[in-house]
Scaffold this motif. Sequence first.
Motif, PDB file in Angstrom:
ATOM      1  N   PHE A   1       0.870  -1.161   0.004  1.00  0.00           N
ATOM      2  CA  PHE A   1       0.173  -0.059  -0.101  1.00  0.00           C
ATOM      3  C   PHE A   1       0.885   1.335   0.132  1.00  0.00           C
ATOM      4  CE2 PHE A   1      -3.221  -2.974   1.439  1.00  0.00           C
ATOM      5  CZ  PHE A   1      -4.444  -2.648   1.001  1.00  0.00           C
ATOM      6  N   THR A   2       0.386   2.129  -0.691  1.00  0.00           N
ATOM      7  CA  THR A   2       1.213   3.559  -0.881  1.00  0.00           C
ATOM      8  C   THR A   2       1.163   3.961   0.442  1.00  0.00           C
ATOM      9  OG1 THR A   2      -0.775   4.676  -1.875  1.00  0.00           O
ATOM     10  CG2 THR A   2       0.954   3.844  -3.300  1.00  0.00           C
TER      11      THR A   2
ATOM     12  N   ARG B   1     -17.023  10.811   5.397  1.00  0.00           N
ATOM     13  CA  ARG B   1     -15.495  11.575   4.673  1.00  0.00           C
ATOM     14  C   ARG B   1     -15.099  10.191   3.887  1.00  0.00           C
ATOM     15  NH1 ARG B   1     -12.603  15.409   7.106  1.00  0.00           N
ATOM     16  NH2 ARG B   1     -13.933  17.114   7.587  1.00  0.00           N
ATOM     17  N   GLU B   2     -14.457  10.303   2.792  1.00  0.00           N
ATOM     18  CA  GLU B   2     -13.812   9.345   1.929  1.00  0.00           C
ATOM     19  C   GLU B   2     -12.431   9.230   1.779  1.00  0.00           C
ATOM     20  OE1 GLU B   2     -15.835   9.603  -1.713  1.00  0.00           O
ATOM     21  OE2 GLU B   2     -17.878   9.150  -1.052  1.00  0.00           O
ATOM     22  N   PHE B   3     -11.969   8.069   1.552  1.00  0.00           N
ATOM     23  CA  PHE B   3     -10.397   7.866   1.383  1.00  0.00           C
ATOM     24  C   PHE B   3     -10.090   6.779   0.438  1.00  0.00           C
ATOM     25  CE2 PHE B   3      -6.162   6.791   1.986  1.00  0.00           C
ATOM     26  CZ  PHE B   3      -5.351   7.965   1.644  1.00  0.00           C
ATOM     27  N   THR B   4      -9.323   6.882  -0.223  1.00  0.00           N
ATOM     28  CA  THR B   4      -9.209   5.611  -1.317  1.00  0.00           C
ATOM     29  C   THR B   4      -7.661   5.127  -1.061  1.00  0.00           C
ATOM     30  OG1 THR B   4     -10.930   6.132  -2.886  1.00  0.00           O
ATOM     31  CG2 THR B   4      -8.765   4.538  -3.599  1.00  0.00           C
ATOM     32  N   TYR B   5      -7.453   3.800  -0.575  1.00  0.00           N
ATOM     33  CA  TYR B   5      -6.103   3.212  -0.545  1.00  0.00           C
ATOM     34  C   TYR B   5      -5.733   2.558  -1.687  1.00  0.00           C
ATOM     35  CZ  TYR B   5      -7.028   3.958   4.564  1.00  0.00           C
ATOM     36  OH  TYR B   5      -7.459   4.322   5.905  1.00  0.00           O
ATOM     37  N   VAL B   6      -4.482   2.838  -2.184  1.00  0.00           N
ATOM     38  CA  VAL B   6      -4.011   2.200  -3.436  1.00  0.00           C
ATOM     39  C   VAL B   6      -3.099   1.362  -2.846  1.00  0.00           C
ATOM     40  CG1 VAL B   6      -2.901   2.834  -5.619  1.00  0.00           C
ATOM     41  CG2 VAL B   6      -4.646   4.415  -4.706  1.00  0.00           C
ATOM     42  N   PHE B   7      -3.072   0.056  -3.787  1.00  0.00           N
ATOM     43  CA  PHE B   7      -1.719  -0.795  -3.529  1.00  0.00           C
ATOM     44  C   PHE B   7      -1.489  -1.602  -4.758  1.00  0.00           C
ATOM     45  CE2 PHE B   7      -6.034  -2.965  -3.332  1.00  0.00           C
ATOM     46  CZ  PHE B   7      -5.792  -4.305  -4.002  1.00  0.00           C
ATOM     47  N   GLN B   8      -0.268  -2.275  -4.687  1.00  0.00           N
ATOM     48  CA  GLN B   8       0.107  -2.984  -5.629  1.00  0.00           C
ATOM     49  C   GLN B   8       0.483  -4.560  -5.139  1.00  0.00           C
ATOM     50  OE1 GLN B   8       3.690  -1.795  -7.887  1.00  0.00           O
ATOM     51  NE2 GLN B   8       3.249  -2.782  -9.561  1.00  0.00           N
ATOM     52  N   ASN B   9      -0.121  -5.326  -5.989  1.00  0.00           N
ATOM     53  CA  ASN B   9       0.594  -6.765  -5.514  1.00  0.00           C
ATOM     54  C   ASN B   9       1.965  -7.142  -6.059  1.00  0.00           C
ATOM     55  OD1 ASN B   9       0.825  -9.475  -5.003  1.00  0.00           O
ATOM     56  ND2 ASN B   9      -0.816 -10.417  -6.379  1.00  0.00           N
TER      57      ASN B   9
END
Length: 852
Positions: free
Chosen positions: A751-752, A767-775
Amino acid sequence: MYKKLKRFMQSIPTKSLIFLGVILLVIVAVNPSFSQPIRGASYDRTLQVAREKWAEQDYVNALDHFEMAFEAKKDESLLPDMAELYLQIRDYSSASKTYAKILKKDKEKKWDHLRYNYAKALKMSGNYEEAIVEFQKFLAVVSSDTLRKFAENEITGAEFGKELADKEDAIELTRLSAVINTPFSDYSPAFSREGNLYISSFMAKDVIVLDSSAKDFHAKIYYSKKNEETGVWGKPEALKANINRPEIHNVNVSISPDGNKLYFNRQVLQGNEVVESQLFYSVGGDGAWKGAKEIVGIDPEYRARHPFPGELFGREVLFFSSDIPGGFGGSDLYYAPQKSEGVYGDPVNLGPKINTLGDEVTPYYYNGTLYFSSNMHPGLGGYDIFYSFWNGQNWSDPLNMSKGFNSPQDDQYFRLDADGYNGLLTSNRPAGKSVRAKTCCEDIYSFTIEKIKADLVVGTFNSGRQALKGVTVMIIPKPGGDPQTIQNDKGNKFDFKLELEKSYRIIATHPNHFPDTAVINTLNLKANKSFTQRLYLKPIPIPIPEYDTILSEKAIVMENILYEFGDDKILPTAEPDLNFLLEIMNQYPDLIIELSSHTDNRGNDEFNKALSQRRAESAKQWLLKKGINQTRIKAVGNGESVPKVVDDRLANKHPEFLPGDVFSAEYINKLETEEDKELAHALNRRTEFKIIGGPKVITVKSTRLLKREATTAADKSTGAVKPRGDSIPNIHPFSTLAGKKIYKGVPILDFTIRETNFGAVTRGEKREFTYVFQNIGDTKAEIDLISACECTTTEYNAQSIPPGGKGTIKVIFDSKDKVQGETIVIDIFLKNTEPGTERPIIEKLKYKFEIK
């Protein structure tokens, strides 16, 4: 002989005459002179009347006249006819005795073809062993494939009866009181939605005689209300004429699950044969049924009977029994799809799993299960009750409801109330008063199925198997149903009530620990069951600070100072730690340290003590050669006398150990695995230093105290990056993969950012937040579920993320029920498991907020 067999084969019915559900004991009044002694022509006339009544299917009148004729002349040629009539009116005892008398004297094997009926009478009297013998004798003389199938099937059923003879009944039946059950037949019970009772009955106390004084003798539908305090059914009252049409039989009542529709038959009989049978329905409810309407779409010529509503392929259908041409045997079970209220499509046969060469009747559909009665599927008696599951496309093989629900006689009309734990059925078993033989007539029986209960006790523990408080446990049922959540700050025990036929995922969460999960199910339970589940939560590693503060008298382990087994020579891998000591001693000229060495508890105490002293001296000598004055270093060999005490840093690295654990011999021996024992021994073999003079506190970079991973010469010379899966990736402490040694064959979600702060939030605001990740692993990641508090909704763009693929998890926080700030933990459960275990990989995310 063979002509008689052929005639007998033709006489065995392949369709039941029990269209009403009973043998109708109705006789037509005959000239009273037949009650006088029979002489001459009167004898011939008596036989003539007997045969005429038999042809009219007036079995009781026919049998009475045969008995009078036999009494007059003892003509044993009448016995075969009398035996068959006894069987027709279900007087199995008289039938078996009469057949036995015939066959005992049959030296010429003239009557061997009667052995089937004799065996049938024996079986329905419960004499299974004798019945099997007679069926086998019948098989020896019969050539018809159809009759052989009937006989072989009866043998299978009789053997089943023998097997169950000494076993307890599957259920206890209670005959309803004389208010409901009469000496005549009472049958076709049905529960209304409110739990009241509907039945079909003649309400007759004796054989019905049709003469000039006979009033309306036809069967009617009755209603009985249950007294809630006493549990006793009230006196049945006939429904109004808009349901019970006069001068016709109104029978086979059933009620839709919602209680708003009533289905039934109107039938016309000739003797005991139904010549007309039509389906009707009414809408309304208890006490408010409207005028009956004929069901459209099911041809009256089919003589359909036993209607019951159900659902197949997502639409409402009507089940019924009928002898429609082209079926599998006598009476088959069908369904017709509903087109509109009271209008149905073409009937569809339920197929060869359900229907047989014999008769299938009285269908009842409840929660995906079809109950019905059959006289051809192997059973204990005549008609046995069976059930079959519907999987959305096909029926399962029918199963016998077993002893208790079934008897050696006829058992039909299985019904359940709305909850499925109280039920009714009809049977002619010899338990009540009957107008003729003990088994001539149906009574209604009730039963109660013990409600199977299931519960779950969850215990929560840390990875050291000590009770862990402050845990939240949630259980999620599948398919469907609402999750249950319990938080326990005072203990580690959680109690849940479970529903039957569900699968449950159990999730335990704690703010400072990784979740643990388990799956249980309550499918196909046969008895009460209490499930116990222990969940072990590993602590979340505490991020290593950039700097460590070293206090006076606090022992610091030098993780890279290692020795060969039994040797005291300093290895090259020890140089980073020794250089670290050299640097701080040069940085703090007045610093005095104790350099101590320790061994594990295996081996001789004196040897270990001496070995540890030599090792400490070796480390001291290395520093002395670098110019450190010997007065600033005290070398101490402790041997095995000072076992390692686990600190927070070590517990982070090895969650199987807890802060404060002491690696004594007793502690190590209690560890469950050899791997854990060996690790504890290895951690006991250590070199430490502590400040014993000079500055009380010094600050150093934390990375200087970490153990260095070994590198090969090839790595140093080429600088090449190892292939994916061989390198040791940087695993975030919020992943249960942190600290693992094997990363092949697992997905690694990088995860970033794993934590975010929403800051001050007005109550009710979202409230909103988007978690970004890479496998970054070498295996596809598959998300099973994401768990968070009720205030959190999650959305993710893909359940499956290939190696190298990216994904997002959007978090929506709703603050409407919050009164103060919190840190919310989001647990991501993967279908992938930790290496070498069945535990799911779990990734954590966090967000925090304050309420304005």
